[in-house]
Design an enzyme around this catalytic site. Structure first.
Site, short mmCIF file in Angstrom:
data_model
loop_
_atom_site.label_atom_id
_atom_site.label_comp_id
_atom_site.label_asym_id
_atom_site.label_seq_id
_atom_site.Cartn_x
_atom_site.Cartn_y
_atom_site.Cartn_z
N SER A 23 0.82 -1.22 0.00
CA SER A 23 0.00 0.00 0.00
C SER A 23 0.85 1.27 0.00
O SER A 23 1.95 1.30 0.55
CB SER A 23 -0.92 0.01 1.22
OG SER A 23 -1.86 -1.03 1.15
N SER A 52 2.69 -3.50 7.98
CA SER A 52 2.71 -4.17 9.27
C SER A 52 4.09 -4.77 9.55
O SER A 52 4.65 -5.47 8.71
CB SER A 52 1.66 -5.28 9.31
OG SER A 52 0.36 -4.76 9.11
N GLU A 100 -3.36 -13.69 1.98
CA GLU A 100 -3.66 -12.79 3.08
C GLU A 100 -5.12 -12.84 3.46
O GLU A 100 -5.48 -12.90 4.63
CB GLU A 100 -3.27 -11.36 2.69
CG GLU A 100 -3.55 -10.32 3.78
CD GLU A 100 -3.25 -8.92 3.30
OE1 GLU A 100 -3.88 -8.49 2.31
OE2 GLU A 100 -2.41 -8.25 3.91
N GLU A 140 -15.95 -1.04 0.61
CA GLU A 140 -16.51 -0.85 -0.73
C GLU A 140 -15.85 -1.78 -1.75
O GLU A 140 -16.51 -2.33 -2.64
CB GLU A 140 -16.34 0.62 -1.15
CG GLU A 140 -17.20 1.61 -0.37
CD GLU A 140 -16.69 1.85 1.04
OE1 GLU A 140 -17.49 2.32 1.86
OE2 GLU A 140 -15.51 1.55 1.33
#
Length: 409
Positions: free
Chosen positions: A134, A166, A249, A378
């Site tokens: 990300s 993370s 994941e 979403e």
């Protein structure tokens, strides 16, 4: 669907349970957490020791082939072990990304040399991995990422920023997705790499969360040089490599949303007094507890469906996207109910109220992040609509447009 263990899975479950009973302490309640009072360095040391013990017993990489240092078992056996281990007081989360996301990607896409170098140490707990995916402008839409990978002879020069990574502050290695071709459409110009987190030019900055944790990080990459031998998969095929990463994941998320939140709420509602009577006698409170139970049972059914597919040698379907969609909202609404049950005391820090309040407050504070991580609600709804229900896809005017043109309008 068949929710029952096969005879082989039942035998393996019994074997695992015996080993865990001999090597770990069973969890008495969900409030029990391993490592109370340990600082991060001590917790990491304990997690590495537990991982090494699992490796010695053959449980560190159950589904990986023996040639890679695994047990050579089935994915179903790996899930069975995870279900049983969750009942015991052992370190968690440290190897969640390593063994649930990054290392399976190396096992699937790595060269023989990469597999020989990285898999066994990761299984033993010597190395911890993170996933550098990300970015500030590319969260749910990873095809929009802007971290740049430029070829320079036998090396790649990487510059850009990652966020919400993370465990990056204690990871030794990571899988990194970067844009290597700016003249191809969004998802077709990406390449995946293996990166040593100690490489010059990498700056990791932990993000202080509202829950008082430092689990996520910003990662800045300033002209980081990575040898081409660290490329993971073909050049320009990073999107395909990344999709296999996210599949791992999303199925691993099932364990994160399992548990007994509704039982926690019952206990709090029995103890709390509303208008001179136990809160459990209030119809609205009972409805809230029932809602938490239904949502968590829904998560359990979805996970069982995935387990059933794995038992048959199949891959879990796109309906696994509903695990996070349902589970994260259950945690948010259930945590809000728990705080409301406490009245004015519900706003006091958990450590001043007792252990029974720590989990509900943590769930309420953490749930909004869980609804964003790995794709927003979403995005999950779109996945279910298009790939499960067969509804028409949204129009994609950017599908065949070179990314450079999208950048400059």
């Amino acid at each position: 669907m068949d929710f029952n263990d096969t005879p082989q899975e039942a035998a393996f479950r019994a074997e695992v349970r015996r080993w865990l009973e001999a090597n770990a302490t069973e969890r008495r309640s969900r409030e029990d957490k391993f490592g109370a009072g340990l600082n991060e360095a001590e917790y990491l040391a304990a997690a590495r020791a537990w991982q090494a013990k699992k490796a010695a017993a053959g449980y560190a990489a159950i589904a990986a082939p023996k040639s890679m240092g695994g047990l050579g078992g089935t994915p179903a056996m790996q899930v069975v072990y995870g279900q049983e281990e969750a009942r015991f007081l052992v370190p968690d989360r440290v190897f969640e990304i390593s063994l649930g996301t990054a290392v399976p990607t190396v096992a699937m896409w790595g060269t023989p040399e990469q597999k020989a170098k990285y898999l066994a140490p990761a299984f033993r707990g010597d190395h911890i991995w993170c996933a550098l995916l990300s970015e500030p402008s590319a969260g749910s839409d990873l095809g929009n990422l802007r971290t740049r990978a430029t070829r320079d002879g036998d090396e790649w020069v990487i510059s850009g920023q990652k966020v919400w990574t993370s465990g990056a502050h204690f990871a030794q290695f990571g899988v990194l997705l970067a844009r290597s071709d700016w003249d191809s459409p969004k998802s077709k110009g990406l390449t995946m790499f293996i990166v040593d987190m100690k490489t010059p030019g990498i700056d990791v900055r932990p993000i202080h969360q509202a829950s008082d944790e430092y689990h996520f990080n910003e990662v800045f990459l300033n002209d980081v040089r990575i040898p081409d031998s660290q490329r993971l998969g073909p050049e320009g095929q990073g999107w395909k490599v990344m999709l296999s990463t996210l599949l791992q994941e999303r199925f691993a998320l099932g364990n994160n949303f399992s548990g007994d939140l509704y039982a926690q709420l019952i206990g709090l509602a029995q103890a709390a007094q509303w208008n001179g009577a136990p809160a459990i006698e209030n119809a609205t409170v009972r409805a809230g507890i029932a809602d938490a139970y239904i949502r968590q049972f829904g998560v359990e059914l979805i996970v069982r469906r995935g387990m059933s597919a794995i038992s048959k040698g199949e891959s879990p379907g796109p309906e696994m996207a509903a695990v996070k969609l349902v589970g994260a909202r259950a945690f948010q609404t259930g945590g809000a109910l728990a705080i409301e049950l406490g009245g004015a005391e519900g706003l006091i820090a958990a450590q001043d109220l007792g252990a029974q309040w720590r989990l509900p407050q943590l769930l309420w504070i953490s749930a909004p992040g869980a609804r964003i991580a790995g794709g927003t609600d979403e995005i999950q709804k779109n996945t279910i609509a298009e790939h499960v229900l067969g509804l028409p896809s949204e129009p994609r005017p950017d599908r065949d447009v070179p990314f450079r043109d999208l950048e400059h309008g």
